[in-house]
Design an enzyme around this catalytic site. Structure first.
Site, PDB file in Angstrom:
ATOM      1  CE  LYS A  41      56.751  87.265  66.862  1.00  0.00           C
ATOM      2  NZ  LYS A  41      57.079  88.170  67.988  1.00  0.00           N
ATOM      3  NE  ARG A 119      51.777  91.604  65.286  1.00  0.00           N
ATOM      4  CZ  ARG A 119      53.392  91.601  65.174  1.00  0.00           C
ATOM      5  NH1 ARG A 119      53.602  91.148  63.641  1.00  0.00           N
ATOM      6  NH2 ARG A 119      53.845  91.945  65.139  1.00  0.00           N
ATOM      7  NE  ARG A 158      63.950  93.950  68.978  1.00  0.00           N
ATOM      8  CZ  ARG A 158      62.777  93.882  68.696  1.00  0.00           C
ATOM      9  NH1 ARG A 158      62.430  92.431  68.547  1.00  0.00           N
ATOM     10  NH2 ARG A 158      61.617  94.379  69.016  1.00  0.00           N
ATOM     11  NE  ARG A 191      61.418  96.389  66.156  1.00  0.00           N
ATOM     12  CZ  ARG A 191      61.122  95.501  65.652  1.00  0.00           C
ATOM     13  NH1 ARG A 191      61.778  94.166  65.196  1.00  0.00           N
ATOM     14  NH2 ARG A 191      59.541  95.524  66.287  1.00  0.00           N
ATOM     15  NE  ARG A 202      56.239  95.847  68.707  1.00  0.00           N
ATOM     16  CZ  ARG A 202      57.368  96.193  69.512  1.00  0.00           C
ATOM     17  NH1 ARG A 202      57.954  96.750  70.022  1.00  0.00           N
ATOM     18  NH2 ARG A 202      58.400  94.953  69.345  1.00  0.00           N
TER      19      ARG A 202
END
Ligand code: AP5
Length: 252
Positions: A41, A119, A158, A191, A202
């Protein structure tokens, strides 16, 4: 052409002035991006913002800016950061208050791309109310879809610049020099919520709380489902193809 907007009023605090350095867009787009963590996203929002000359409004980005700030954190901010570290969703009332404080961004003549909000169903209801109060309608809600194993691969690889927060991927979008940001030479880090134990939480939170929004926005006639397989440019081209077919004003 690169669009550069100063999102201080969104990211730092609502009292900060917002400066637009961009030319005026052909039409403003008011979009919501949905999709599981790591689906891409943020990557798509960056590409779309450059093309549509609008701002990327990410609630996750606001939380990360709060975390990195030297300012004394409020009790609500400390509470929110503890939820994020565990991979859990921040309670609705904290997020809704935070977005409401920044709701001037919804009347921006350049439009907006909301990423990470809403969300949950209560957040979607709150957004509807906030937009209704200023007589603004969403043009579309885009949901990106990807098999779980690809999502896990994207999240585990990431890396983020700890200075300017540019995202990289060790395999799909590596920096020119290992561990160093191309843009500002800041150090690249993983992260906190990309650790495997937080990723599991998550993904469960997404399935339980966010997936119901797909049906909610389908019923509202706003949903666009797009496969996020393929490289970022090909996903972007698919997205633009669908956005270009939108009539100039859709439902609310
Ligand atoms: P947030 O920052 O919103 O995180 P997220 O939704 O989990 O999404 P991510 O940023 O992890 O992934 P993304 O889909 O943007 O993927 P990206 O483009 O980076 O939220 C963080 C936390 O804050 C939440 O868990 C929650 O605790 C809290 N929070 C935020 N909003 C909230 C709310 N409204 N309510 C409650 N809590 C809230 O891509 C991922 C990687 O893949 C990158 O390395 C990228 O380079 C790579 N990549 C991207 N696209 C491709 C592609 N096409 N091919 C190959 N690689 C790709």
């Amino acid at each position: 052409m690169t669009s550069i907007s100063n999102k201080a009023a969104w990211v730092d605090e609502p009292q900060q002035p917002c400066v637009k350095y961009m030319p005026f867009p052909k039409r403003p787009y008011r979009l919501v991006l949905l999709g599981a963590p790591g689906v891409g996203k943020g990557t798509q929002a960056d590409l779309l913002c450059q093309e549509l000359l609008t701002c990327h409004l990410s609630t996750g980005e606001v939380f990360r800016a709060i975390k990195d700030s030297d300012r004394e954190k409020t009790a609500a901010q400390k509470e929110a950061l503890a939820y994020i570290k565990r991979g859990e969703l921040v309670p609705d009332e904290i997020v809704i208050d935070m977005v409401r404080e920044r709701s001037d961004c919804f009347v921006c003549e350049y439009g907006f791309i909301l990423d990470g909000f809403p969300r949950t169903l209560p957040q979607a209801a709150a957004l509807r109310t906030m937009l209704g109060e200023v007589d603004v309608a969403l043009d579309a809600v885009i949901t990106y879809e990807l098999p779980k194993e690809v999502i896990v691969d994207r999240l585990s690889g990431r890396r983020m610049c700890s200075n300017c927060r540019t995202n990289y991927h060790i395999e799909y979008k590596p920096p020119l020099q290992d561990g160093v940001c191309d843009r500002c030479a800041g150090p690249l880090v993983q992260r906190e919520d990309d650790r495997p134990e937080s990723v599991v939480v998550r993904l469960e939170e997404y399935q339980e709380s966010t997936e119901p929004l797909i049906q909610y926005y389908r019923k509202a006639g706003l949903l666009m489902q797009i496969s996020a397989m393929g490289d970022p440019q090909s996903v972007f081209r698919k997205t633009m193809g669908m956005l270009e077919r939108l009539p100039s004003v859709v439902g609310s």
